[in-house]
Design a protein around this motif. Structure first.
Motif, mmCIF file in Angstrom:
data_model
loop_
_atom_site.group_PDB
_atom_site.id
_atom_site.type_symbol
_atom_site.label_atom_id
_atom_site.label_comp_id
_atom_site.label_asym_id
_atom_site.label_seq_id
_atom_site.Cartn_x
_atom_site.Cartn_y
_atom_site.Cartn_z
ATOM 1 N N THR A 448 -25.124 6.765 2.962
ATOM 2 C CA THR A 448 -25.165 7.194 4.317
ATOM 3 C C THR A 448 -23.907 7.627 4.872
ATOM 4 N N ILE A 449 -23.869 8.483 5.959
ATOM 5 C CA ILE A 449 -22.556 8.844 6.554
ATOM 6 C C ILE A 449 -21.636 7.676 7.049
ATOM 7 N N GLU A 450 -22.381 6.746 7.398
ATOM 8 C CA GLU A 450 -21.628 5.319 8.017
ATOM 9 C C GLU A 450 -20.815 4.670 6.630
ATOM 10 N N ASP A 451 -21.427 4.767 5.530
ATOM 11 C CA ASP A 451 -20.859 4.165 4.435
ATOM 12 C C ASP A 451 -19.590 5.008 3.993
ATOM 13 N N PHE A 452 -19.869 6.353 4.009
ATOM 14 C CA PHE A 452 -18.640 7.199 3.893
ATOM 15 C C PHE A 452 -17.419 7.124 4.675
ATOM 16 N N LEU A 453 -17.975 7.023 6.095
ATOM 17 C CA LEU A 453 -16.687 6.881 7.064
ATOM 18 C C LEU A 453 -16.138 5.925 6.939
ATOM 19 N N TRP A 454 -16.911 4.432 6.546
ATOM 20 C CA TRP A 454 -16.200 3.254 6.501
ATOM 21 C C TRP A 454 -15.090 3.292 5.549
ATOM 22 N N PHE A 455 -15.559 3.978 4.197
ATOM 23 C CA PHE A 455 -14.268 4.003 3.077
ATOM 24 C C PHE A 455 -13.418 4.742 3.588
ATOM 25 N N LYS A 456 -13.499 6.008 4.320
ATOM 26 C CA LYS A 456 -12.389 6.795 4.787
ATOM 27 C C LYS A 456 -11.388 6.187 5.747
ATOM 28 N N LEU A 457 -12.208 5.299 6.740
ATOM 29 C CA LEU A 457 -11.226 4.723 7.783
ATOM 30 C C LEU A 457 -10.516 3.491 6.905
ATOM 31 N N CYS A 458 -11.361 2.629 5.857
ATOM 32 C CA CYS A 458 -10.454 1.755 5.446
ATOM 33 C C CYS A 458 -9.030 2.155 4.434
ATOM 34 N N ALA A 459 -9.329 3.800 4.067
ATOM 35 C CA ALA A 459 -8.260 4.265 3.242
ATOM 36 C C ALA A 459 -7.210 4.996 4.010
ATOM 37 N N VAL A 460 -7.440 5.028 5.462
ATOM 38 C CA VAL A 460 -6.409 5.608 6.248
ATOM 39 C C VAL A 460 -5.200 4.935 6.327
ATOM 40 N N ARG A 461 -4.130 5.517 6.558
ATOM 41 C CA ARG A 461 -2.664 4.875 6.599
ATOM 42 C C ARG A 461 -2.013 5.388 7.844
ATOM 43 N N ASP A 462 -1.173 4.753 8.490
ATOM 44 C CA ASP A 462 -0.548 5.057 9.532
ATOM 45 C C ASP A 462 0.777 5.986 9.183
ATOM 46 N N SER A 463 1.241 5.718 8.029
ATOM 47 C CA SER A 463 2.464 6.351 7.689
ATOM 48 C C SER A 463 2.492 7.371 6.780
ATOM 49 N N PRO A 464 2.123 8.540 7.140
ATOM 50 C CA PRO A 464 1.867 9.810 6.444
ATOM 51 C C PRO A 464 3.072 10.463 6.089
ATOM 52 N N SER A 465 4.183 9.890 6.427
ATOM 53 C CA SER A 465 5.639 10.377 5.955
ATOM 54 C C SER A 465 6.034 9.789 4.641
ATOM 55 N N VAL A 466 5.290 8.584 4.268
ATOM 56 C CA VAL A 466 5.683 7.817 3.011
ATOM 57 C C VAL A 466 5.035 8.365 1.932
ATOM 58 N N VAL A 467 5.911 8.756 0.881
ATOM 59 C CA VAL A 467 5.281 9.288 -0.543
ATOM 60 C C VAL A 467 5.096 8.314 -1.472
ATOM 61 N N LEU A 468 3.922 8.167 -2.047
ATOM 62 C CA LEU A 468 3.611 7.237 -3.054
ATOM 63 C C LEU A 468 4.196 7.618 -4.661
ATOM 64 N N ASN A 469 3.879 6.920 -5.545
ATOM 65 C CA ASN A 469 4.600 7.206 -7.055
ATOM 66 C C ASN A 469 4.069 8.432 -7.480
ATOM 67 N N ASP A 470 2.821 8.838 -7.020
ATOM 68 C CA ASP A 470 2.237 9.984 -7.675
ATOM 69 C C ASP A 470 2.654 11.196 -6.943
ATOM 70 N N GLY A 471 3.605 11.180 -6.093
ATOM 71 C CA GLY A 471 4.114 12.337 -5.574
ATOM 72 C C GLY A 471 3.220 12.882 -4.234
ATOM 73 N N VAL A 472 2.253 12.017 -3.969
ATOM 74 C CA VAL A 472 1.246 12.665 -2.931
ATOM 75 C C VAL A 472 1.376 11.479 -1.776
ATOM 76 N N SER A 473 1.301 12.057 -0.489
ATOM 77 C CA SER A 473 1.350 11.290 0.630
ATOM 78 C C SER A 473 0.282 10.533 0.713
ATOM 79 N N PRO A 474 -0.098 9.260 1.643
ATOM 80 C CA PRO A 474 -1.295 8.461 1.513
ATOM 81 C C PRO A 474 -2.105 9.497 2.384
ATOM 82 N N TYR A 475 -3.502 9.089 2.287
ATOM 83 C CA TYR A 475 -4.348 9.502 2.912
ATOM 84 C C TYR A 475 -4.352 9.081 4.621
#
Length: 859
Positions: A448-475
């Motif tokens: 369902t779209i609710e499951d999809f949005l819940w997963f996406k909201l759980c993955a959201v980070r508040d600090s997009p300026s931080v860069v992870l070890n893979d060189g990509v900024s967080p979701y």
């Protein structure tokens, strides 16, 4: 060149033909014929048409030749085939090779199955056609009913007067009857009371919401705690309007989402930003919905769930998994003896569904107790403790684990539910790369779209300026919003069949103002624009409008405040348009509080710019109410300058109220609302200013009366009465300054002078010419007394402009009276001389030409 060659060829052909004719000897058998070119063309076309009838295609000729070679008559064969009919025989259906009973039964079974399939296909097609026809008829009947209902509602709409337009012409959509307000309108109204049972659902909803707004404003003014989203949700639920009707999202569901977003039904971690608190609220709403879904599943499958007597959160998850994984065998938490049959490991399933349902503590306990998820337990605990945030090191470890699982792929024998482990590690990592890869390689992971949005909201980070070890900024939240905005609103609403899904998705992705704007544009019978205005009130009151920017929606911070305030103001203006001033005032107060920053503006704790914006809008809206019929009584009360009315609620400072009323009086005067301006001036103690307005109006009315205006007499009587009443009030008014008292005395003298001039006009109209002349002679401010010596010309210069404007018409009346009275003692001649001398001394004035002509005739 080509045309020359054609002409030469035709010439040669004609020459050759002529030679042949000359050489041919005439014959009796073939007499000579003469034909021109047109006749030859007609004959050739006729010959060609005869040949086409018998012409046959080459295939037909070849077939006829082949049949003739074999001795077959093609014509006889064609006649026989016209009556030829194919009939099946027993051997065609059941071949003769099937000699055994088993083969015969097998063939019968196959034929029966084929026949059944064919009949089922026919039935399905017929049933589908019947169903579509029924749906079309139902839709047509619904459209017809809605149209007739809207027409009948518009025709029966109550109006304050016959000239006032209905709400139907309004931009805001559904009609709000003023009977929806439980409070009596401040202005005059001729509307009939409508029984509550007969009110439309929209009016009931507007009435319930208006009462909440009134309570909210009262609580904010008193500094009391109040939860607006909870109150609006309760008001909506009390109406019993939330029947789904096959729709996945209802307004009750949206109100619960708004309530959870604002954190009114749960506590929000203090160490997170405002935007992340909104994300957490959206997650909790989805988790609450999933908990409800689990309970419904357990209730509908009680035997399979085997919930038992002791019911806890983890026991509910176990019961749900028994239903969900019933085809996988014995589950690990139900296995009594693991040596007999290896149970199915549900560790990752339990962790996922505990998180999905909001049972965070249970998810942490399951992860810490199992050997399978022991390493994951610390990462999960950090994510839960920090409100969905983890350190860069933890995120990197989770991302590496995701990479490892992606490389291994789905090995043989691994259950499909092991994908939950990959999902959980991607959730903890917050890596945009891992999340995108997960969704790309596992497109059917979410049902369902609710499951999809819940997963996406759980993955959201508040600090997009931080860069992870893979060189990509967080979701980030912007990533989620950009993805959702790729699709048109019709994709979510199924072309309008489920209209609230799109605003629901916008609210879940923290695109709050776009969601409100979308709802406010609704003009259907559900009245979603009413809900939009009150959702905007909740968002503004909680001060979240500065955190609503969404990718794809170009809305700035100030634009968000302005848009929300505009929606609330327009909704309140619907009540103002129908003279329900008290309700309109409550919504106007909320519109001003919106630009002021929400509930902080009520206590003055907002920033300086927002407080200034709030004050300006509040004064503007109060002015709009004040200028309406009944506005003065509502805002100022029966007496005083607002201390006994509603004005003191919104302008508590006495100086601010005074300045506001002074400006209101000025605007009323400019707009021609003389009575309102006088009343306001009287309320604030500005008697001299009020008398000045009265004297100016009286001077204009006297001039109009002398020119034959029909309404001049009634107007002058009303102004004189207002002036005398004002002077009577002035006698008992406390705290009048000495300067103001002197100004009032001057205005009173001016009023009496104008009254005298008015009385002279009345005597002249009543043909009491002698009495009128006596009054003219007794005027103390004009040198017309026949027995008095001539005075200086400065007397007229010192008169008020209001009196000076009345003098030309007064002189005309005096001359008219002189002409109609016999001069027995010479006093009339002396009066005429006085008037002539007065005109001679004031030749520099732009007085009417006919006045001078009349004086010249008298001489």
């Amino acid at each position: 060149m080509a045309s020359d060659a054609d002409m030469s060829s035709w010439t040669d052909l004609l020459h050759s033909s002529s030679k042949l004719v000359e050489q041919a000897a005439p014959s009796a058998q073939f007499p000579p014929l003469q034909r021109n070119l047109d006749q030859l063309e007609a004959l050739s076309k006729k010959l060609k048409s005869k040949t086409l009838r018998t012409e046959a295609p080459s295939q037909s000729i070849a077939a006829t030749r082949l049949l003739a070679r074999e001795g077959i008559n093609a014509e006889q064969l064609a006649r026989d085939l016209k009556s030829f009919e194919l009939k099946t025989t027993f051997e065609d259906v059941f071949p003769a090779e099937a000699t055994s009973v088993e083969e015969y039964l097998q063939q019968v079974h196959e034929m029966a199955m084929v026949s059944a399939v064919q009949e089922a296909q026919k039935d399905n097609l017929r049933n589908f056609s019947d169903y579509m026809m029924t749906v079309l008829e139902d839709d047509w009947q619904k459209e017809k009913r809605d149209f007739l209902h809207s027409m009948s509602r518009i025709s029966t709409l109550p109006r304050t007067n016959v000239n006032e337009s209905s709400f139907g012409a309004s931009r805001s959509g559904p009609i709000l009857s003023l009977t929806s307000s439980p409070h009596v309108s401040s202005g005059p109204s001729s509307m009939e009371l409508v029984p509550i049972a007969d009110k439309p659902a929209i009016d009931k909803k507007a009435e319930a919401y208006a009462e909440v707004v009134r309570t909210l404003n009262d609580a904010r003014q008193r500094g009391l705690t109040f939860k607006p989203a909870t109150a609006f949700k309760s008001a909506y639920e009390s109406l019993g309007l939330d029947s789904s009707g096959g729709k996945s999202v209802t307004m009750g569901k949206i109100w619960h989402l708004v309530q959870t977003l604002m954190g009114e039904n749960s506590s929000v971690p203090r160490n997170v930003s405002k935007k992340m608190s909104l994300v957490i609220g959206a997650r909790r709403h989805l988790e609450c919905g999933h908990e409800k879904y689990i309970m419904e599943m357990i209730q509908s499958h009680p035997t399979q769930a085997a919930l038992g007597g002791v019911v806890g959160n983890l026991q509910r998850i176990h019961a749900f998994l028994r239903i969900r994984l019933r085809d996988y065998g014995v589950l690990d938490f139900d296995a009594g003896d693991a040596r007999r049959q290896p149970p199915v490991d549900t560790t990752w399933q339990q962790i996922y569904f505990c998180l999905r349902t909001g049972y965070y503590d249970d998810a942490r306990d399951v992860a810490s107790r199992s050997r399978v998820s022991y390493q994951f337990a610390s990462q999960l605990a950090e994510w839960i403790t920090n409100g969905g945030m983890v350190s860069v090191e933890t995120a990197s470890i989770a991302a590496e684990e995701c990479e490892k699982m992606f490389r291994m792929g789905d090995r043989a024998g691994r259950g499909a539910f092991d994908k939950k482990k990959l999902l959980l590690y991607a959730l903890i990592s917050g890596s945009r790369r891992q999340i995108d890869r997960l969704l790309r390689e596992q497109p059917t992971l979410f049902n369902t779209i609710e499951d999809f949005l819940w997963f996406k909201l759980c993955a959201v980070r508040d600090s997009p300026s931080v860069v992870l070890n893979d060189g990509v900024s967080p979701y980030s939240l912007d990533d989620l919003q950009a993805y959702l905005n790729k699709f048109e609103p019709s994709y979510y609403t199924k072309n309008g069949k489920d209209p609230l899904v799109y605003p629901y998705v916008l609210l879940l992705s923290i695109q709050l103002v776009p969601a409100v704007l979308y709802l406010s544009k609704d003009i259907g019978d559900e009245g979603y624009n009413i809900d939009a205005a009150h959702i905007a009130i909740v968002l503004a009151d909680h001060g979240v409008l500065s955190d609503v920017g969404g990718t794809g929606h170009k809305i700035g911070v100030m634009d968000a405040f302005a848009e929300s305030a505009s929606i609330i103001r327009q909704y309140g203006s619907l009540y103002l348009r129908h003279n329900n001033l008290s309700v309109a005032l409550e919504y106007y107060a909320q519109a001003a509080a919106t630009v002021g920053g929400g509930h902080l503006s009520w206590s003055g704790r907002g920033n300086v710019d927002q407080q200034r914006q709030r004050t300006l809008m509040m004064q503007q809206l109060l002015m709009e109410v004040l200028l309406r019929d009944g506005g003065i009584l509502l805002l100022l009360g029966p007496r005083g300058a607002g201390e006994e009315g509603e004005l003191v609620r919104f302008l508590s400072n006495q100086k601010d109220r005074h300045q506001f009323l002074v400006e209101a009086a000025r605007q009323c005067q400019e707009a021609g609302l003389t009575d309102k301006s006088i009343e306001i001036q009287k309320r604030i103690g500005a008697f001299s200013a009020a008398l000045d307005i009265i004297n100016k109006g009286l001077s204009e009315a006297i001039c109009s009366l002398s020119r034959g205006r029909l309404d001049g007499e009634s107007r002058t009587a009303g102004l004189v009465h207002s002036g005398n009443e004002l002077l009577e009030t002035f006698k008992y008014y406390p705290h009048v300054s000495l300067q103001e008292r002197e100004y009032v005395l001057e205005q009173e003298t001016l009023l009496r002078q104008l009254e005298t001039i008015l009385s002279i006009h009345k005597l002249a109209r009543q043909e009491h010419y002698l009495d009128a002349l006596r009054e003219v002679a007794k005027l103390p401010f004009l040198p017309f007394d026949p027995v008095a010596p001539d005075t200086s010309a400065d007397m007229f210069q010192n008169l008020s402009p209001y009196v000076q404007a009345c003098v030309p018409d007064l002189l005309k009346v005096a001359l008219q009276c002189i002409d109609n009275v016999r001069d027995s003692d010479g006093s009339l001649r002396a009066l005429r001389t006085k008037i002539v001398n007065f005109l001679a001394n004031n030749l520099n004035r732009n007085w009417p030409r006919d006045l001078y002509e009349r004086v010249a005739r008298t001489l």
